[in-house]
Write a protein that holds these residues in place. Sequence first.
Motif, mmCIF file in Angstrom:
data_model
loop_
_atom_site.group_PDB
_atom_site.id
_atom_site.type_symbol
_atom_site.label_atom_id
_atom_site.label_comp_id
_atom_site.label_asym_id
_atom_site.label_seq_id
_atom_site.Cartn_x
_atom_site.Cartn_y
_atom_site.Cartn_z
ATOM 1 N N HIS A 52 0.789 -1.220 0.000
ATOM 2 C CA HIS A 52 0.000 0.000 0.000
ATOM 3 C C HIS A 52 0.833 1.290 0.000
ATOM 4 C CE1 HIS A 52 -3.562 2.293 0.042
ATOM 5 N NE2 HIS A 52 -3.301 2.875 1.186
ATOM 6 N N ARG A 55 -1.687 2.763 -4.436
ATOM 7 C CA ARG A 55 -2.989 2.107 -4.502
ATOM 8 C C ARG A 55 -3.185 1.428 -5.849
ATOM 9 N NH1 ARG A 55 -7.318 3.061 -1.285
ATOM 10 N NH2 ARG A 55 -6.910 4.682 0.251
ATOM 11 N N ARG A 66 -7.408 -12.840 4.538
ATOM 12 C CA ARG A 66 -8.065 -11.572 4.854
ATOM 13 C C ARG A 66 -7.723 -10.531 3.771
ATOM 14 N NH1 ARG A 66 -7.559 -7.864 10.037
ATOM 15 N NH2 ARG A 66 -7.392 -9.771 11.204
ATOM 16 N N ASP A 67 -8.734 -9.792 3.365
ATOM 17 C CA ASP A 67 -8.511 -8.767 2.350
ATOM 18 C C ASP A 67 -7.741 -7.602 2.985
ATOM 19 O OD1 ASP A 67 -8.565 -6.851 0.378
ATOM 20 O OD2 ASP A 67 -10.669 -7.167 -0.135
ATOM 21 N N VAL A 68 -6.515 -7.384 2.517
ATOM 22 C CA VAL A 68 -5.703 -6.300 3.088
ATOM 23 C C VAL A 68 -5.435 -5.200 2.059
ATOM 24 C CG1 VAL A 68 -4.608 -7.760 4.847
ATOM 25 C CG2 VAL A 68 -3.499 -7.518 2.615
ATOM 26 N N THR A 69 -6.187 -5.230 0.951
ATOM 27 C CA THR A 69 -6.005 -4.209 -0.078
ATOM 28 C C THR A 69 -6.281 -2.839 0.515
ATOM 29 O OG1 THR A 69 -7.159 -5.806 -1.463
ATOM 30 C CG2 THR A 69 -6.519 -3.737 -2.515
ATOM 31 N N LYS A 71 -4.840 -1.387 2.984
ATOM 32 C CA LYS A 71 -4.472 -1.170 4.396
ATOM 33 C C LYS A 71 -3.142 -0.416 4.459
ATOM 34 C CE LYS A 71 -7.093 -4.416 6.990
ATOM 35 N NZ LYS A 71 -8.377 -3.874 6.518
ATOM 36 N N MET A 72 -3.051 0.466 5.422
ATOM 37 C CA MET A 72 -1.846 1.276 5.547
ATOM 38 C C MET A 72 -0.666 0.415 5.996
ATOM 39 S SD MET A 72 -2.827 4.136 4.560
ATOM 40 C CE MET A 72 -1.565 5.321 5.043
ATOM 41 N N ARG A 75 -0.473 -0.860 9.518
ATOM 42 C CA ARG A 75 -1.466 -1.906 9.799
ATOM 43 C C ARG A 75 -0.947 -3.254 9.297
ATOM 44 N NH1 ARG A 75 -5.027 -3.419 12.123
ATOM 45 N NH2 ARG A 75 -6.655 -3.892 10.629
ATOM 46 N N LEU A 76 -0.366 -3.221 8.099
ATOM 47 C CA LEU A 76 0.170 -4.460 7.521
ATOM 48 C C LEU A 76 1.288 -5.010 8.398
ATOM 49 C CD1 LEU A 76 0.259 -3.496 3.729
ATOM 50 C CD2 LEU A 76 -1.466 -4.820 4.944
ATOM 51 N N LEU A 79 -0.211 -6.814 11.126
ATOM 52 C CA LEU A 79 -0.798 -8.097 10.701
ATOM 53 C C LEU A 79 0.263 -9.142 10.402
ATOM 54 C CD1 LEU A 79 -3.643 -6.785 8.354
ATOM 55 C CD2 LEU A 79 -3.940 -8.004 10.522
#
Length: 245
Positions: A52, A55, A66-69, A71-72, A75-76, A79
Amino acid sequence: MAVTLEVSDLNKSFGGIHAVKDCSFGVEDGSITSLIGPNGAGKTTVFNLINHVIRPDSGTVRFEGRDVTGKMPHRLTRLGIGRTFQVTRTLGDMTVLENMVVGSSGTGVRSMFGSRMLDHEVERAMELLEFVGIAEYAYTNAEALSYGQRKLLEFSAVLMSGPQIVLLDEPAGGVNPSLLTRMVARIRELNANGLTFFIVEHNMDLVMDISDSVIVMAHGEVLLHGSPDDVQSDRRVLDAYLGKV
Ligand SMILES: Nc1ncnc2c1ncn2[C@@H]1O[C@H](COP(=O)(O)OP(=O)(O)O)[C@@H](O)[C@H]1O
Ligand SMILES: [Mg+2]
């Protein structure tokens, strides 16, 4: 093996350049997967889309289902997706140790306001610097490190957050053979303990030696995804590097 990171139909254009086209692939849990291809193939853009930094125009990135498209990056990181870019973003006047702590998840703001580093952070950072062999430089200004040592710092900094997958963009680029040997040994060791690696790298000997799985991109598309043997014996891959496709 299960797929841990899954990219589906990613697209990204910059003006008229379709840098990444309908790109889909999966990175298996516990693997060392490499992404190769000639200059301009779209490799770094794929990394940036996963993390990210930019974009996608369309498509999705999934991590552990989990959809992480979108995500900042921080946050990644939380995760479990780690990516080396700490050192290139180094805030000038910091020691190696400070770089380790500032790069780790959630500590950036506190460090910016001049609070002290926490004992457990320092301890973890020292362990990791030891692990990559640059602990003796902990209190040296990071700018005094050689290029290869900086790569090792980057590499150890990304481990601070305890990632499940590490994305490395050209880890071997410009690194001298002895430091490279050390980095490769550490990658293998971490991988043997379950850490997944997704690596963009130009050094083909290294890629073929270290990877379980290789994805070849050309002109923004995935040309082939297979074992190192599959890739080395595929005519299309050679043609792509020779600019014939
Ligand atoms: N920020 C950007 N603005 C415009 N064009 C870009 C940008 N980033 C990448 N490109 C273009 O997208 C294509 C893919 O680039 P890149 O992902 O860096 O390839 P690679 O890492 O495989 O060498 C290239 O044609 C490059 O010039
Ligand atoms: Mg690149």
